[in-house]
Write a protein that holds these residues in place. Sequence first.
Motif: not given
Length: 193
Positions: A186-192
């Motif tokens: 999973t990728k929790p952060g918001s960086r594209k």
Amino acid sequence: MTEDEVLAEFRSCHALLEGHFKLSSGRHSAHYLQCARVLMNPERASRLALALAQRLPRDLRSSIDLVVSPAMGGLIIGHEMGRALGKDAIFVERPTGTFELRRGFAIPAGARVLMVEDVVTTGLSSREAMECVRAEGGEVVAEAALVDRSAGSVDLGVPFYPLVAINFPTYAQDELPPALAAVPVTKPGSRKE
Ligand SMILES: O=P(O)(O)OC[C@H]1O[C@H](OP(=O)(O)OP(=O)(O)O)[C@H](O)[C@@H]1O
Ligand SMILES: O=C(O)c1cc(=O)[nH]c(=O)[nH]1
Ligand SMILES: [Mg+2]
């Protein structure tokens, strides 16, 4: 506040996660510190910010003009640090991938800026946010963060004051341990991407 007390705060609100996470830098980890869960309680957020402000040397603390934090993760702790220091707190954001100042915010020429982050892992986001502050005319004099995931090894080019320093291993995509590769990511952060 001791480092153990800070980590106890993370554990108490289930913010120290285990699994398989893709970090902002693209590296992978079996651990994730979900600062948003720690900061969702306003009383806890302000208490942690006061403790973080106390980590700053007195002369540095009194010389800061403005707090700037990188959205999203830096927003709440940046705002609380502004309160703790009695200074305005603004943020930079990256709607198109590169940090910029929006919303009518401006940085007075030569303003002494404290950069405030939730977590620093590789320092990439901090360095990018600092570039934006400098391009807008500010002087970044130091950074403060709740967590230094590099355990003291990151070089941000300015003095760095974390509340807790910890070293959870991170891995490049092509060097994942098999046990970690077997867990859905999973990728929790918001960086594209
Ligand atoms: O030191 P680094 O390797 O750059 O990693 C740390 C950065 O990663 C997280 O942000 P993320 O980019 O996931 O986005 P968010 O703040 O919008 O959640 C965190 O808030 C830091 O900004
Ligand atoms: O490196 C990251 O992106 C990162 C790691 C971490 O533990 N927590 C977080 O919010 N971001
Ligand atoms: Mg962030």
